[in-house]
Structures are given as C-alpha cells and as structure tokens.
Design an enzyme around this catalytic site. Structure first.
Site, PDB file in Angstrom:
ATOM      1  N   GLU A  93       0.812  -1.209   0.000  1.00 30.20           N
ATOM      2  CA  GLU A  93       0.000   0.000   0.000  1.00 30.20           C
ATOM      3  C   GLU A  93       0.845   1.259   0.000  1.00 30.20           C
ATOM      4  O   GLU A  93       1.999   1.257   0.417  1.00 30.20           O
ATOM      5  CB  GLU A  93      -0.968  -0.002   1.174  1.00 30.20           C
ATOM      6  CG  GLU A  93      -0.335  -0.148   2.514  1.00 30.20           C
ATOM      7  CD  GLU A  93      -1.396  -0.377   3.587  1.00 30.20           C
ATOM      8  OE1 GLU A  93      -1.809   0.611   4.193  1.00 30.20           O
ATOM      9  OE2 GLU A  93      -1.796  -1.524   3.808  1.00 30.20           O
ATOM     10  N   CYS A 117       7.560  -4.267  15.486  1.00 34.31           N
ATOM     11  CA  CYS A 117       7.148  -3.179  16.379  1.00 34.31           C
ATOM     12  C   CYS A 117       5.732  -3.456  16.885  1.00 34.31           C
ATOM     13  O   CYS A 117       4.846  -3.830  16.112  1.00 34.31           O
ATOM     14  CB  CYS A 117       7.218  -1.833  15.661  1.00 34.31           C
ATOM     15  SG  CYS A 117       8.904  -1.417  15.169  1.00 34.31           S
ATOM     16  N   CYS A 120       2.470  -1.684  15.317  1.00 41.17           N
ATOM     17  CA  CYS A 120       2.421  -1.514  13.863  1.00 41.17           C
ATOM     18  C   CYS A 120       1.719  -2.687  13.186  1.00 41.17           C
ATOM     19  O   CYS A 120       2.002  -3.849  13.476  1.00 41.17           O
ATOM     20  CB  CYS A 120       3.840  -1.369  13.325  1.00 41.17           C
ATOM     21  SG  CYS A 120       3.900  -1.137  11.539  1.00 41.17           S
ATOM     22  N   GLU A 161      10.786  -2.146   6.375  1.00 40.93           N
ATOM     23  CA  GLU A 161      11.927  -1.412   6.940  1.00 40.93           C
ATOM     24  C   GLU A 161      12.909  -1.153   5.788  1.00 40.93           C
ATOM     25  O   GLU A 161      13.573  -2.078   5.316  1.00 40.93           O
ATOM     26  CB  GLU A 161      12.570  -2.256   8.053  1.00 40.93           C
ATOM     27  CG  GLU A 161      13.922  -1.793   8.533  1.00 40.93           C
ATOM     28  CD  GLU A 161      14.007  -0.307   8.903  1.00 40.93           C
ATOM     29  OE1 GLU A 161      13.132   0.194   9.632  1.00 40.93           O
ATOM     30  OE2 GLU A 161      14.959   0.353   8.444  1.00 40.93           O
ATOM     31  N   SER A 192      12.614   6.471   6.543  1.00 30.47           N
ATOM     32  CA  SER A 192      12.327   6.257   7.966  1.00 30.47           C
ATOM     33  C   SER A 192      12.811   4.873   8.373  1.00 30.47           C
ATOM     34  O   SER A 192      12.547   3.887   7.698  1.00 30.47           O
ATOM     35  CB  SER A 192      10.821   6.385   8.191  1.00 30.47           C
ATOM     36  OG  SER A 192      10.506   6.198   9.550  1.00 30.47           O
ATOM     37  N   LEU A 216      11.816   6.596  17.102  1.00 23.30           N
ATOM     38  CA  LEU A 216      12.358   6.480  18.458  1.00 23.30           C
ATOM     39  C   LEU A 216      11.306   5.897  19.401  1.00 23.30           C
ATOM     40  O   LEU A 216      11.498   4.844  19.994  1.00 23.30           O
ATOM     41  CB  LEU A 216      12.816   7.879  18.895  1.00 23.30           C
ATOM     42  CG  LEU A 216      13.840   7.983  20.002  1.00 23.30           C
ATOM     43  CD1 LEU A 216      15.071   7.149  19.730  1.00 23.30           C
ATOM     44  CD2 LEU A 216      14.237   9.454  20.184  1.00 23.30           C
ATOM     45  N   HIS A 217      10.218   6.605  19.569  1.00 21.71           N
ATOM     46  CA  HIS A 217       9.041   6.145  20.326  1.00 21.71           C
ATOM     47  C   HIS A 217       9.240   5.926  21.820  1.00 21.71           C
ATOM     48  O   HIS A 217       8.276   5.645  22.535  1.00 21.71           O
ATOM     49  CB  HIS A 217       8.422   4.884  19.716  1.00 21.71           C
ATOM     50  CG  HIS A 217       8.106   4.998  18.252  1.00 21.71           C
ATOM     51  ND1 HIS A 217       7.561   6.131  17.689  1.00 21.71           N
ATOM     52  CD2 HIS A 217       8.284   4.130  17.230  1.00 21.71           C
ATOM     53  CE1 HIS A 217       7.395   5.938  16.390  1.00 21.71           C
ATOM     54  NE2 HIS A 217       7.838   4.741  16.084  1.00 21.71           N
ATOM     55  N   CYS A 334      -0.201   2.478   9.240  1.00 21.24           N
ATOM     56  CA  CYS A 334       0.632   1.625   8.381  1.00 21.24           C
ATOM     57  C   CYS A 334       0.116   0.206   8.287  1.00 21.24           C
ATOM     58  O   CYS A 334      -0.066  -0.456   9.287  1.00 21.24           O
ATOM     59  CB  CYS A 334       2.028   1.510   8.984  1.00 21.24           C
ATOM     60  SG  CYS A 334       2.998   2.936   8.760  1.00 21.24           S
TER      61      CYS A 334
HETATM   62  N1  SAH Z   1      10.213   0.656   9.277  1.00 26.58           N
HETATM   63  C1  SAH Z   1      10.353   2.078   9.216  1.00 26.58           C
HETATM   64  C2  SAH Z   1       9.340   2.760   8.331  1.00 26.58           C
HETATM   65  C3  SAH Z   1       7.917   2.308   8.351  1.00 26.58           C
HETATM   66  S1  SAH Z   1       6.865   2.844   9.627  1.00 26.58           S
HETATM   67  C4  SAH Z   1      10.351   2.666  10.598  1.00 26.58           C
HETATM   68  O1  SAH Z   1      10.227   1.927  11.562  1.00 26.58           O
HETATM   69  O2  SAH Z   1      10.548   3.863  10.729  1.00 26.58           O
HETATM   70  C5  SAH Z   1       6.712   4.589   9.521  1.00 26.58           C
HETATM   71  C6  SAH Z   1       6.448   5.218  10.873  1.00 26.58           C
HETATM   72  O3  SAH Z   1       5.124   4.922  11.351  1.00 26.58           O
HETATM   73  C7  SAH Z   1       7.401   4.713  11.954  1.00 26.58           C
HETATM   74  O4  SAH Z   1       7.801   5.793  12.749  1.00 26.58           O
HETATM   75  C8  SAH Z   1       6.522   3.759  12.722  1.00 26.58           C
HETATM   76  O5  SAH Z   1       7.042   3.525  14.000  1.00 26.58           O
HETATM   77  C9  SAH Z   1       5.198   4.485  12.696  1.00 26.58           C
HETATM   78  N2  SAH Z   1       4.017   3.688  12.997  1.00 26.58           N
HETATM   79  C10 SAH Z   1       3.762   2.402  12.706  1.00 26.58           C
HETATM   80  N3  SAH Z   1       2.558   2.026  13.160  1.00 26.58           N
HETATM   81  C11 SAH Z   1       2.031   3.105  13.743  1.00 26.58           C
HETATM   82  C12 SAH Z   1       0.804   3.353  14.423  1.00 26.58           C
HETATM   83  N4  SAH Z   1      -0.109   2.403  14.586  1.00 26.58           N
HETATM   84  N5  SAH Z   1       0.611   4.602  14.894  1.00 26.58           N
HETATM   85  C13 SAH Z   1       1.536   5.578  14.739  1.00 26.58           C
HETATM   86  N6  SAH Z   1       2.688   5.407  14.121  1.00 26.58           N
HETATM   87  C14 SAH Z   1       2.958   4.178  13.638  1.00 26.58           C
END
Ligand code: SAH
Length: 356
Positions: A93, A117, A120, A161, A192, A216-217, A334
C-alpha cells in the site's frame, strides 16, 4: 532464466544492455524516457520503438507495472490510499497526500516487515519479501498517472523497513532522483528507519541529501524494548552516537519520530527524558498520536497530553511538531489496508474502496 527487471536498471546499465543486444545506442535513452518520464505501463505503448524490438524486450525483460487493487479517498482531507498488486500477487500500500507545499507520497519498501514493532500493523504477518527498486518507483509512477499531478515529496514510511532492503533502497533513490527520470530532489526524500545502526552508518557514508527519520518512540532502553524488538539489538546510546555521526557525515538534521501511546510513553517524565536524551543533537521531533490498530490494544494519547509533551520539548529548546493526521477515515495506520485485504481475501470478499 529469470528475466531482468528493466525498470530497475540505470540509464548507463540500460545502454550496456542495448549495446550487448546489438541495438542502436539511442534506443536506451528512448526506453528510459518511456519508463521513467512518460511513465509508460508496457512496452506496447512505446510508439517510437520498432515492433520487433518491443517484442524482443518483452522476451528478455520483466516490465514492472503495479495493478491498482483498491483506492480509498478521505472525505476529510482528500488523502488517497492505494492498494497495489505486485506481479506475484503480493499486495503493498501507498498513500498520497496533498499539502500546501506539494504532493507527497508515502511508499512501502517491503511486503510485510520483520521488525515486529508492537503498535504496527505492517509486521503482523512477518516479512513476505523485499520490494525491487522498480516496485518502489512504480508506486509513485502509478499514483502520478492516476492523480494527474506531479509528486514532489516521497517518504518511505509505508510497510517495511527500508534499511532491511538496503541495496534496493539505494538503487531506488538513484532512479527517483535521476535527472532523466522524475528528478525528485534528494532533499524531498525521507527514509524512515526503526534504527538498524550498521545500515544507518553505511547510509551516512553515502552522503546523500535525503532526510533520515528515526523511529524512536521511547527515551529509555527499557521502554523502547517493550515497543520495538530492534531495541534489544541496539541501545539508545549506540543510536544517539550513530545519529551524531549521520549529521557529521551528511550535514542533514535527523528527524525523530515519536508515536504517543496513552500511559505508555506520553507522560511529562517521558518528555523530559526524551529532551535529555537528544539534547545537543541537530534534530527535529515529530510527535504522532498513535494510530490504533485493530489487533493491538494501544490507545492514542489525550490531546492535552500531546500538547503538554510538545510544550516540554519546546521549552528545552527542541524543535517539535505534532504531525497532522491525514486520512483518519481510511485506515490511516501503516499496513492496515493490506491487513484488511489479507483478512478478507480467503473468503473472496472484494475491496469496494470504502472504509469501514
Ligand atoms: N520501518 C520504518 C518505516 C515504516 S513505519 C520505521 O520503523 O521507521 C513509519 C512510521 O510509522 C514509523 O515511525 C513507525 O514507527 C510508525 N508507525 C507504525 N505504526 C504506527 C501506528 N499504529 N501509529 C503511529 N505510528 C505508527
């Protein structure tokens, strides 16, 4: 023998291919223009290429042209989400967003993801496979054709990723920013990553002018490990070192992505710990209220908590923005559209372009 992927070749490589096939040298530039400027969907469309040559190309090369399986359009802000079928039936997507400064496309770099993650949706079924450079490009090409508007920004924040698909990512960036193709400026490309340190170091050495966003989160190793398995491999200390190195090598400010999850990482203390962690780094923080995913029980932070979090960072001199949520009504998070499709497909349910 597997056919070569012609849309993943650079112009130089294509010239070498044409020379080896005994074709005239200008044919490479013609093919390249059809593929990467005129965004042709097949060899058939290439009107100034002789029929016999087109047929020969069809036998020798694979021509990537994603099929649109579903489109959802947000009634709130016009954001469009596309579900594309790859030639092997896998789905990815992409999202198209219109901003004041231009149109932005968020693309996927892998079908699925193996990073795990916790919040996600893309990673729920694991990694299926890497996308080829042409499959990354064609998400942008197909959307450009469908909207009839130029794309000015590309972000790799869809499924996957990007740094786990490193070589294809670099080739994709080369083709995307090539002056003979869409010629998107490196500065308008954001990659990212969840923080694969050795790959970030390699990328730094490429000295590209792209923006690197680090997901980072969390501001402590303990919390980050709960949210992101990759944090078991690389500590925050290593990551911060690596970010400083990235800036040193490229002169590009890092963006930190921080998804706010209620009562998990959104307290005042979390904000203060974050500020202390990144103090001194040339960076920007993007705060994103977590997008609830059906399969997970994370809840968005209260608006007040988000604002208080941003205010603490600002007070400590750290540049922070709260990301505008686009396409909330169309499976914004995502990987959600693809999940929905995968959930539905065994029963043969067809997408109807509506969100539910
Ligand atoms: N794998 C890469 C890029 C894909 S995700 C990464 O980890 O950065 C793109 C961004 O969306 C990342 O910051 C990820 O942590 C975030 N993300 C994924 N699921 C999410 C959700 N449910 N709510 C908010 N952000 C989310």
């Amino acid at each position: 023998m597997e056919k070569k992927d012609i849309k993943s070749l650079t112009l130089e490589e294509l010239k070498a291919e044409m020379a080896a096939a005994g074709e005239k040298s200008f044919r490479a530039a013609q093919l390249y223009e059809w593929m990467h400027r005129k965004l042709s969907r097949s060899f058939k469309e290439m009107t100034n290429i002789p029929l016999a040559m087109k047929e020969k190309c069809g036998e020798s090369y694979h021509y990537t042209a994603l099929q649109t399986a579903a489109v959802q359009e947000s009634a709130i802000d016009g954001t469009k989400k596309y579900l594309f079928a790859l030639s092997d039936g896998n789905m990815v997507e992409s999202v198209w967003m219109r901003y004041k400064h231009g149109n932005s496309v968020c693309i996927s770099s892998q079908a699925g993801c193996r990073m795990g993650c916790r919040f996600c949706a893309s990673t729920l079924g694991g990694l299926v496979r890497n996308l080829t450079p042409s499959e990354m490009l064609d998400q942008i090409y197909a959307i450009t054709l469908e909207t009839g508007e130029r794309v000015s920004n590309v972000v790799l924040m869809g499924s996957g990723e990007p740094l786990d698909n490193y070589e294809n990512l670099l080739r994709f960036i080369t083709l995307l920013t090539d002056e003979n193709g869409l010629h998107i400026s490196q500065r308008n490309v954001t990659v990212s990553t969840c923080g694969i340190v050795p790959a970030m170091r390699s990328l730094a050495q490429e000295k590209l002018q792209i923006t690197l966003a680090l997901s980072l989160h969390a501001a402590t190793d303990e919390k980050r490990r709960e949210l992101m398995p990759i944090a078991n491999q690389y500590s925050l200390a290593e990551l911060m070192d690596c970010c400083a190195y990235y800036f040193e090598q490229t002169g590009r400010r890092i963006t930190f992505e921080y998804s706010l999850v209620r009562n998990v990482n959104d307290t005042r203390k979390d904000a203060e710990t974050l500020a202390a962690l990144i103090r001194g780094l040339n960076c920007h923080v993007n705060l994103i209220p977590v997008n609830p995913v059906r399969e997970r029980d994370y809840v968005q932070s209260e608006r007040q908590a988000v604002e208080a979090f941003a205010a603490i960072l600002e007070k400590k001199g750290i540049n922070a923005t709260v990301r505008r949520e686009m396409g909330r009504d169309i499976d914004g998070a995502c990987g959600q559209l693809r999940r929905r499709f995968l959930d539905n497909s065994p029963a043969g349910t067809k997408m109807n372009g509506k969100s539910g």
